[in-house]
Design an enzyme around this catalytic site. Structure first.
Site, PDB file in Angstrom:
ATOM      1  N   GLY A 127       0.786  -1.230   0.000  1.00 44.35           N
ATOM      2  CA  GLY A 127       0.000   0.000   0.000  1.00 44.35           C
ATOM      3  C   GLY A 127       0.812   1.271   0.000  1.00 44.35           C
TER       4      GLY A 127
ATOM      5  N   GLY B 273       1.703   3.051  -2.295  1.00 47.75           N
ATOM      6  CA  GLY B 273       1.276   4.044  -3.280  1.00 47.75           C
ATOM      7  C   GLY B 273       0.232   4.992  -2.740  1.00 47.75           C
TER       8      GLY B 273
ATOM      9  N   THR C  50      -3.801  -3.586  -7.086  1.00 51.97           N
ATOM     10  CA  THR C  50      -3.087  -3.284  -5.847  1.00 51.97           C
ATOM     11  C   THR C  50      -2.869  -1.774  -5.748  1.00 51.97           C
ATOM     12  OG1 THR C  50      -0.824  -3.376  -6.727  1.00 51.97           O
ATOM     13  CG2 THR C  50      -1.842  -5.469  -6.087  1.00 51.97           C
ATOM     14  N   CYS C  51      -2.436  -1.349  -4.547  1.00 55.49           N
ATOM     15  CA  CYS C  51      -2.038   0.044  -4.321  1.00 55.49           C
ATOM     16  C   CYS C  51      -0.542   0.120  -4.013  1.00 55.49           C
ATOM     17  CB  CYS C  51      -2.843   0.644  -3.170  1.00 55.49           C
ATOM     18  SG  CYS C  51      -4.600   0.816  -3.499  1.00 55.49           S
ATOM     19  N   SER C  52       0.214  -0.785  -4.582  1.00 59.16           N
ATOM     20  CA  SER C  52       1.645  -0.875  -4.319  1.00 59.16           C
ATOM     21  C   SER C  52       2.439  -0.211  -5.448  1.00 59.16           C
ATOM     22  CB  SER C  52       2.067  -2.338  -4.181  1.00 59.16           C
ATOM     23  OG  SER C  52       3.463  -2.459  -4.063  1.00 59.16           O
TER      24      SER C  52
END
Length: 717
Positions: free
Chosen positions: A379, A381, A439-441
């Site tokens: 996470g 990002g 994803t938020c990576s």
């Protein structure tokens, strides 16, 4: 109890100097804001207790030889602890801020001799760290207490201790800044953390419209009545404005400073507008683009229930059913059903099994065509981690990584392994046709590497078409987005207007053995009631032409004699009218003999190809013979070999629509002695059937015909 009797006095030589330096120094840019001004009142007692308990669970633990401050394991008790979302957000923000400055705050406590000089219970150490951060954030000003506020004894004792050491704490903070040559403790943080805080200060609010309860037009009108007006971009605007997102048509954007005002509007109270991060809206819109009317959806690791509700709203007009897995506690079912009922969502079914434990051949999931996978990720990002954790129900342990601006390699490896297992398990569902992975990576190990590895090591034992990487189904609204999506991955980098996001779409390759006819498609549509009043028993035009050609073959052969008789009568009349031109005609007497043999050969050829040539002659002659008269004229001059003529299309063996007569002294009853030429300047439609017995090998070019012969529009009548 706390013992402040042994508090040490500061030396006069250094105290005034350090305090003067403290007054000249400014806190961080975030501390310069109105929320961190000198008039900041502080928090209620129960907020400090909640924040201390959160910090106790996420703090960094040091090795035993380096431990100077001991923390207890027992949480603090508070009778007035609230579950209100706004209070929880304040508690998490305070705990997260204390976590970022844990080393600095511990150094200040040791440098000011609070711990060596006082007896402090271990279970209060977390409370001291949290309250010390808020104390320095208020520039060591006294907290303003409310008259009707319930006080907590532990909070009052820690506050009295910090007030008694106020001078030494301020001096220790000043020395620490000078030592690190920092204008404020904010500048001591890692650069990635500072950039993250800067983005969080400008990040706008995203809210999607619940179209089950209200239309977008009604939302616009309601907001306009509240003083909001629509703009193209809300960035750097302090007024009441909103904009429509370019990727998701049902998502609105608001400036971040308007959140408290927006929460008081009925649109948000009645679940007509829902605050949520844009990355989740991108995921559900990608799923929506891959669905048919009756396709079911399986959602994995959804986090926030608002994501499930948004997916339900987008499929409200379909017959799709949404399956949500991973809800282990059945006690939550009534609350979830109540929430979905308030939001107008009706097509949601909750599964209590974890995703890995669900069999791909589960009878409940046989109509699932798209799987939305939102795995747990680092996470990093995300610009505002507190909002992300609260809204998406993520693990608070992620705050450790956010406070450092990075994640450890061991933890990254564990997350990547979990993501790979979930993605490969999703690809085992044989009935599913697509998987959306989001994803938020910002780490490739959690994004591209996982997807490519899963595609490379697909199970060959499954008797279905393999998955392939498909391009994004979302609109690409800028050159930067187009550049970032060249490898078929959709990416959004963290910026001042949005959080980071990674999106990948996997679809099964088309099976070449599966061919769906038009009849099958129409039959499916009729079964669903989509073809009102349309009959399916009518045959196609191509089938009608085939039937017509089969029945017209004997008719064409029976009319040959009738057509030849008409042409013979016409030639008889023209021979009598042009008897004075016999000399010109006698010079061409060898031509009829040549034509006689050619016509015979052509007649044999016609009989050989009769089943395939005569079928489409009447229909095609109307289209082609009028549009290419010159091409036919030149083709008549060049006779072709017999084998090639058999392969020609039927259109080549037809009569021109208008011809010129040519008389012969050998008799008027022979149809092989005539030739034709084009005389009409405009297209004419023939009024009789074609004569298959006349071959173009026996026809004469127009330059060989007499120029003085009169033209007739219909010479064979």
């Amino acid at each position: 109890m706390l013992n402040s009797a042994s508090e040490l006095e500061f030396s006069t030589q250094t105290s005034y100097e350090e305090i003067s330096q403290l007054s000249s120094l400014e806190l961080s840019s975030r501390e310069k804001s109105s929320s961190c001004s000198a008039e900041k009142p502080g928090y209620p007692d129960f907020i400090y207790v909640m924040a201390a308990n959160i910090f106790q669970g996420i703090r960094f633990e040091k090795s035993p030889e380096k431990v100077l401050i001991k923390y207890g394991n027992e949480p603090l008790r508070s009778s007035s602890e609230s579950e209100d979302e706004s209070f929880q957000r304040l508690s998490y923000e305070l705990a997260f801020s204390a976590l970022k400055y844990q080393d600095i705050l511990e150094s200040i406590l040791l440098d000011s001799y609070i711990f060596p000089s006082t007896t402090i219970p271990d279970h209060l150490s977390s409370l001291i760290i949290v309250m010390l951060y808020d104390f320095q954030d208020r520039k060591f000003q006294t907290r303003l207490l409310s008259d009707n506020e319930d006080s907590i004894s532990e909070v009052q004792e820690v506050e009295n201790l910090l007030n008694s050491f106020k001078t030494k704490l301020a001096a220790s903070l000043a020395r620490y800044r000078i030592k690190h040559d920092a204008l404020s403790i904010y500048h001591i943080l890692p650069e990635t953390v500072r950039k993250q805080e800067l983005r969080a200060s400008t990040l706008p609010l995203y809210a999607w419209i619940n179209t089950c309860k209200v239309s977008p037009e009604e939302v616009y009108s309601n907001l306009k009545k509240k003083g909001y007006h629509k703009v193209k971009s809300v960035l750097h605007i302090d007024d009441k404005v909103f904009a429509v997102d370019k990727h998701c048509y049902d998502v609105l954007i608001f400036p971040s400073h308007l959140k408290n005002d927006l929460l008081s509007i009925d649109l948000f109270k009645d679940y007509k507008l829902i605050f949520q991060d844009k990355s989740r809206s991108l995921a559900v819109h990608s799923v929506k683009a891959l669905l048919n009317m009756d396709d079911d959806i399986l959602m994995v690791n959804t986090g926030s229930w608002y994501t499930v509700a948004h997916m339900s709203v987008l499929t409200n007009n379909n017959t799709s059913k949404i399956f949500v897995c991973g809800v282990e506690s059945q006690a939550k079912d009534p609350d979830l059903k109540n929430l979905f009922t308030k939001m107008g969502c009706k097509n949601i079914e909750i599964l209590h099994e974890t995703f890995i434990n669900i069999e791909p051949k589960d009878h409940r999931l046989q109509k699932v065509k798209v799987i939305l996978l939102l795995p747990r990720c680092s996470g990093l990002g995300v610009s505002n981690p507190v909002e992300f954790i609260l809204n998406e129900h993520e693990d608070t342990d992620l705050l450790k990584d956010f406070s450092q601006g990075r994640i450890s390699e061991d933890k990254l490896h564990v997350l990547a392994q979990q993501q790979y297992e979930q993605l490969t398990h999703a690809m085992k569902f044989t009935k599913a046709q697509a998987v959306v992975y989001c994803t938020c990576s910002v780490y490739p190990e959690e994004n591209e590497a996982i997807v490519k590895k899963a595609l490379e090591f697909q199970d060959p034992g499954i008797k279905v078409q393999p998955y392939r990487l498909s391009p994004p189904v979302l609109p690409l609204c800028s050159l930067k987005e187009i550049h970032l999506s060249t490898d078929k991955f959709f990416r959004m980098e963290p910026s001042e207007i949005t959080n980071g996001c990674f999106l990948s779409i996997l679809t099964r390759e088309r099976d070449p053995s599966e061919t769906v006819s038009v009849k099958d498609v129409l039959a499916r549509a009729a079964a669903k009631g989509l073809l009102d009043g349309i009959e399916l028993g009518k045959s196609s035009k191509r089938e009608k032409k085939k039937k017509k050609s089969k029945t017209s073959l004997p008719k064409a052969s029976t009319n040959d004699n009738c057509i030849q008789m008409r042409i013979a009568e016409f030639l008889n009349r023209e021979t009598k009218a042009n008897a004075n031109q016999s000399e010109t005609v006698t010079t061409k007497t060898p031509l009829p003999q040549k034509n006689t043999t050619q016509v015979g050969a052509s007649s044999q050829i016609r009989k050989a190809v009769k089943p395939t040539t005569n079928a489409l002659v009447p229909t095609f002659m109307k289209n082609s013979s009028l549009s290419r008269p010159c091409e036919r004229q030149t083709n008549f001059v060049r006779p072709r070999p017999e084998d090639k003529m058999i392969a020609l299309k039927p259109v080549e063996i037809v009569l021109p629509p208008v011809m010129m007569p040519f008389s012969s002294p050998q008799g008027i009853g022979s149809t092989q002695h005539c030739c034709y030429r084009w005389v009409a300047p405009k297209p004419l439609v023939p009024t009789c059937l074609p004569t298959p017995s006349i071959s173009r090998k026996g026809e004469k070019p127009k330059e060989n015909s007499p120029p003085s012969l009169p033209g007739h529009r219909r010479p064979w009548l």
